[in-house]
Scaffold this active site. Structure first.
Site, PDB file in Angstrom:
ATOM      1  N   GLY A   8      -0.470 -10.828   7.345  1.00 52.75           N
ATOM      2  CA  GLY A   8       0.793 -10.543   7.695  1.00 52.75           C
ATOM      3  C   GLY A   8       0.885  -9.639   8.780  1.00 52.75           C
ATOM      4  CE  LYS A 179      -9.216 -20.746   2.807  1.00 53.25           C
ATOM      5  NZ  LYS A 179      -8.946 -19.502   2.335  1.00 53.25           N
ATOM      6  CD  GLU A 259      -5.515 -13.923  -3.548  1.00 51.76           C
ATOM      7  OE1 GLU A 259      -4.250 -13.937  -3.326  1.00 51.76           O
ATOM      8  OE2 GLU A 259      -6.463 -14.269  -2.612  1.00 51.76           O
TER       9      GLU A 259
HETATM   10  P1  NAD Z   1      -3.661  -7.534   2.089  1.00 49.34           P
HETATM   11  O1  NAD Z   1      -3.711  -7.089   0.633  1.00 49.34           O
HETATM   12  O2  NAD Z   1      -4.347  -7.016   3.053  1.00 49.34           O
HETATM   13  O3  NAD Z   1      -1.894  -7.612   2.480  1.00 49.34           O
HETATM   14  C1  NAD Z   1      -0.907  -7.679   1.598  1.00 49.34           C
HETATM   15  C2  NAD Z   1       0.217  -6.813   1.791  1.00 49.34           C
HETATM   16  O4  NAD Z   1       1.197  -7.127   0.863  1.00 49.34           O
HETATM   17  C3  NAD Z   1      -0.378  -5.180   1.434  1.00 49.34           C
HETATM   18  O5  NAD Z   1       0.010  -4.465   2.341  1.00 49.34           O
HETATM   19  C4  NAD Z   1       0.573  -5.194   0.135  1.00 49.34           C
HETATM   20  O6  NAD Z   1       0.880  -3.704   0.129  1.00 49.34           O
HETATM   21  C5  NAD Z   1       1.866  -5.675   0.251  1.00 49.34           C
HETATM   22  N1  NAD Z   1       2.742  -6.254  -0.652  1.00 49.34           N
HETATM   23  C6  NAD Z   1       2.276  -6.861  -1.752  1.00 49.34           C
HETATM   24  N2  NAD Z   1       3.540  -6.688  -2.693  1.00 49.34           N
HETATM   25  C7  NAD Z   1       4.565  -6.368  -1.938  1.00 49.34           C
HETATM   26  C8  NAD Z   1       5.910  -5.947  -1.871  1.00 49.34           C
HETATM   27  N3  NAD Z   1       6.681  -6.357  -3.010  1.00 49.34           N
HETATM   28  N4  NAD Z   1       6.741  -5.266  -0.895  1.00 49.34           N
HETATM   29  C9  NAD Z   1       6.185  -4.934   0.160  1.00 49.34           C
HETATM   30  N5  NAD Z   1       4.792  -5.230   0.507  1.00 49.34           N
HETATM   31  C10 NAD Z   1       4.205  -5.728  -0.634  1.00 49.34           C
HETATM   32  O7  NAD Z   1      -3.649  -9.387   1.562  1.00 49.34           O
HETATM   33  P2  NAD Z   1      -4.249 -10.236   2.747  1.00 49.34           P
HETATM   34  O8  NAD Z   1      -5.671 -10.196   2.836  1.00 49.34           O
HETATM   35  O9  NAD Z   1      -3.440 -10.309   4.153  1.00 49.34           O
HETATM   36  O10 NAD Z   1      -3.827 -11.726   1.994  1.00 49.34           O
HETATM   37  C11 NAD Z   1      -2.852 -12.298   1.888  1.00 49.34           C
HETATM   38  C12 NAD Z   1      -3.155 -13.678   1.405  1.00 49.34           C
HETATM   39  O11 NAD Z   1      -3.839 -14.478   2.205  1.00 49.34           O
HETATM   40  C13 NAD Z   1      -3.989 -13.713   0.262  1.00 49.34           C
HETATM   41  O12 NAD Z   1      -3.832 -14.668  -0.791  1.00 49.34           O
HETATM   42  C14 NAD Z   1      -5.406 -13.963   0.602  1.00 49.34           C
HETATM   43  O13 NAD Z   1      -6.321 -14.644  -0.101  1.00 49.34           O
HETATM   44  C15 NAD Z   1      -4.839 -15.022   1.884  1.00 49.34           C
HETATM   45  N6  NAD Z   1      -6.068 -15.037   2.819  1.00 49.34           N
HETATM   46  C16 NAD Z   1      -6.385 -13.937   3.456  1.00 49.34           C
HETATM   47  C17 NAD Z   1      -7.534 -13.996   4.413  1.00 49.34           C
HETATM   48  C18 NAD Z   1      -7.926 -12.854   5.198  1.00 49.34           C
HETATM   49  O14 NAD Z   1      -8.802 -12.995   6.113  1.00 49.34           O
HETATM   50  N7  NAD Z   1      -7.525 -11.516   4.901  1.00 49.34           N
HETATM   51  C19 NAD Z   1      -7.813 -15.147   5.011  1.00 49.34           C
HETATM   52  C20 NAD Z   1      -7.517 -16.403   4.131  1.00 49.34           C
HETATM   53  C21 NAD Z   1      -6.450 -16.185   3.439  1.00 49.34           C
HETATM   54  O1  KPL Z   2     -12.440 -18.334   2.376  1.00 42.49           O
HETATM   55  C1  KPL Z   2     -13.695 -17.586   2.084  1.00 42.49           C
HETATM   56  C2  KPL Z   2     -13.531 -16.206   1.260  1.00 42.49           C
HETATM   57  O2  KPL Z   2     -14.290 -15.441   1.406  1.00 42.49           O
HETATM   58  O3  KPL Z   2     -12.438 -16.132   0.632  1.00 42.49           O
HETATM   59  C3  KPL Z   2     -14.938 -18.056   2.344  1.00 42.49           C
HETATM   60  C4  KPL Z   2     -14.523 -19.415   2.993  1.00 42.49           C
HETATM   61  C5  KPL Z   2     -15.963 -18.174   1.200  1.00 42.49           C
HETATM   62  C6  KPL Z   2     -15.589 -17.275   3.632  1.00 42.49           C
HETATM   63  O4  KPL Z   2     -15.970 -16.156   3.013  1.00 42.49           O
END
Ligand code: NAD
Ligand code: KPL
Length: 300
Positions: A8, A179, A259
């Site tokens: 975000g 994914k 998750e």
């Molecule tokens: P994160 O934990 O870094 O961020 C989530 C944010 O949401 C936190 O700051 C949390 O406090 C906030 N939040 C949750 N509930 C809330 C509420 N009710 N009000 C206000 N804020 C709230 O998570 P992320 O890494 O950004 O991941 C988000 C999604 O994206 C996940 O499902 C993750 O698996 C997916 N994702 C992440 C990555 C990555 O590299 N970080 C890559 C691909 C997919």
């Molecule tokens: O998406 C990933 C994760 O860690 O959640 C992979 C593809 C496994 C890369 O680390």
């Protein structure tokens, strides 16, 4: 933008940097005060750090919401949607950026007066501290409608203008399932072996049956591909991300909730619903749940 975390924050920083209006919805007044104390969000990408005083508010002070990115963890998505419901305008566009499956349709039924789209992201980012985001790996954001066939919305151009990689797909379910399959093959084994993705390169004996069963599940959900294709893709991702700790292992090491329920949990429940016997997947799920339970972490 609700969910000012890693992804975000990455989206918000680029929208703000492109001069587009963006507002972070923070959890409460305490979080808002901490954000103001930090003078906003910082983003480090390509060794360069920028400080971005992106406007922020709590939900109680939020303007009527006509376009929203919900970028929280899958298990936080429905509780956030319930809080958001009174503030989201009828017909508002809501982008759901969650890994795995299950949360998107659950949120769409809570926000049934809005127009929900799902995002499947292969970008990478993590938080150096509460409001300091580190970009960590280029990728794509696939965006698509959850149920009906639709044309891409015109506002995707604003994502282009902000250099947010994006591509419209008429079949977001296939992207999300593929994914999910990679995350089910790789992430649990990295947790059980407490190893980097690359260290799974020699675990073909464990990966093979899991990929074979995941491939059956994908096919049952209308996603084509052979077990060999999925195993090859899994091995390609393992090689490409060899030095990474999977997101699930990072969560476990930091004693954070995983998750699992939206990845292996979703896969096993879907298999049961379809009367598919997938013992390797079931066994992996059980081992992972046990591993989490003995560490005092939620098993769902
Ligand atoms: P994160 O934990 O870094 O961020 C989530 C944010 O949401 C936190 O700051 C949390 O406090 C906030 N939040 C949750 N509930 C809330 C509420 N009710 N009000 C206000 N804020 C709230 O998570 P992320 O890494 O950004 O991941 C988000 C999604 O994206 C996940 O499902 C993750 O698996 C997916 N994702 C992440 C990555 C990555 O590299 N970080 C890559 C691909 C997919
Ligand atoms: O998406 C990933 C994760 O860690 O959640 C992979 C593809 C496994 C890369 O680390």
């Amino acid at each position: 933008m609700l969910g000012a975390g890693s992804l975000g924050g990455l989206w918000a920083a680029r929208l703000y940097g492109a001069g587009l209006p963006v507002c972070l919805i923070l959890r409460d007044q305490v979080r808002l005060a901490a954000y103001q104390e930090a003078s906003g969000l910082s983003l480090t990408s390509a060794e360069r750090a920028v400080s971005l005083p992106i406007p922020a508010c709590t939900l109680a002070d939020a303007p009527p919401i006509r376009r929203l990115l919900l970028a929280c963890k899958a298990y936080d998505a429905v509780p956030a949607a319930l809080d958001l419901k009174p503030y989201v305008q009828t017909g508002a566009d809501v982008l759901l950026l969650q890994n795995g499956l299950g949360s998107q349709h659950a949120v769409a039924s809570v926000l049934d007066h809005a127009h929900c789209l799902a995002v499947s992201s292969t970008e990478g980012a993590f938080r150096r501290s509460a409001f300091h985001i580190q970009a960590a790996g280029a990728g794509q954001n696939w965006i698509g409608a959850l149920t009906h066939h639709e044309s891409p919305p015109s506002w995707l151009e604003e994502l282009d203008a902000a250099n947010i990689p994006n591509a419209w797909t008429d079949d977001i379910a296939t992207r999300l399932w593929r994914k999910l399959a990679l995350n089910c093959a790789i992430n649990p084994l990295t947790v059980l072996h407490d190893c980097t993705n690359g260290q799974l390169a020699t675990s073909t004996d464990e990966l093979e049956p899991v990929c074979a069963e995941l491939s059956v599940l994908l096919n049952a959900n209308g996603v084509p591909g052979t077990p060999e294709d999925l195993l090859a893709e899994t091995q390609r991702v393992i090689t490409a991300t060899a030095h990474n700790l999977s997101s699930m292992l990072q969560d476990v090491r930091a004693a954070r909730r995983t998750e699992i329920a939206y990845l292996l949990g979703y896969a096993c429940t879907d298999a049961q619903r379809r009367h598919l016997a997938l013992p390797a997947l079931q066994n992996l799920h059980e081992r992972l749940r046990h591993h989490l339970a003995v560490r005092g972490l939620p098993v769902d």
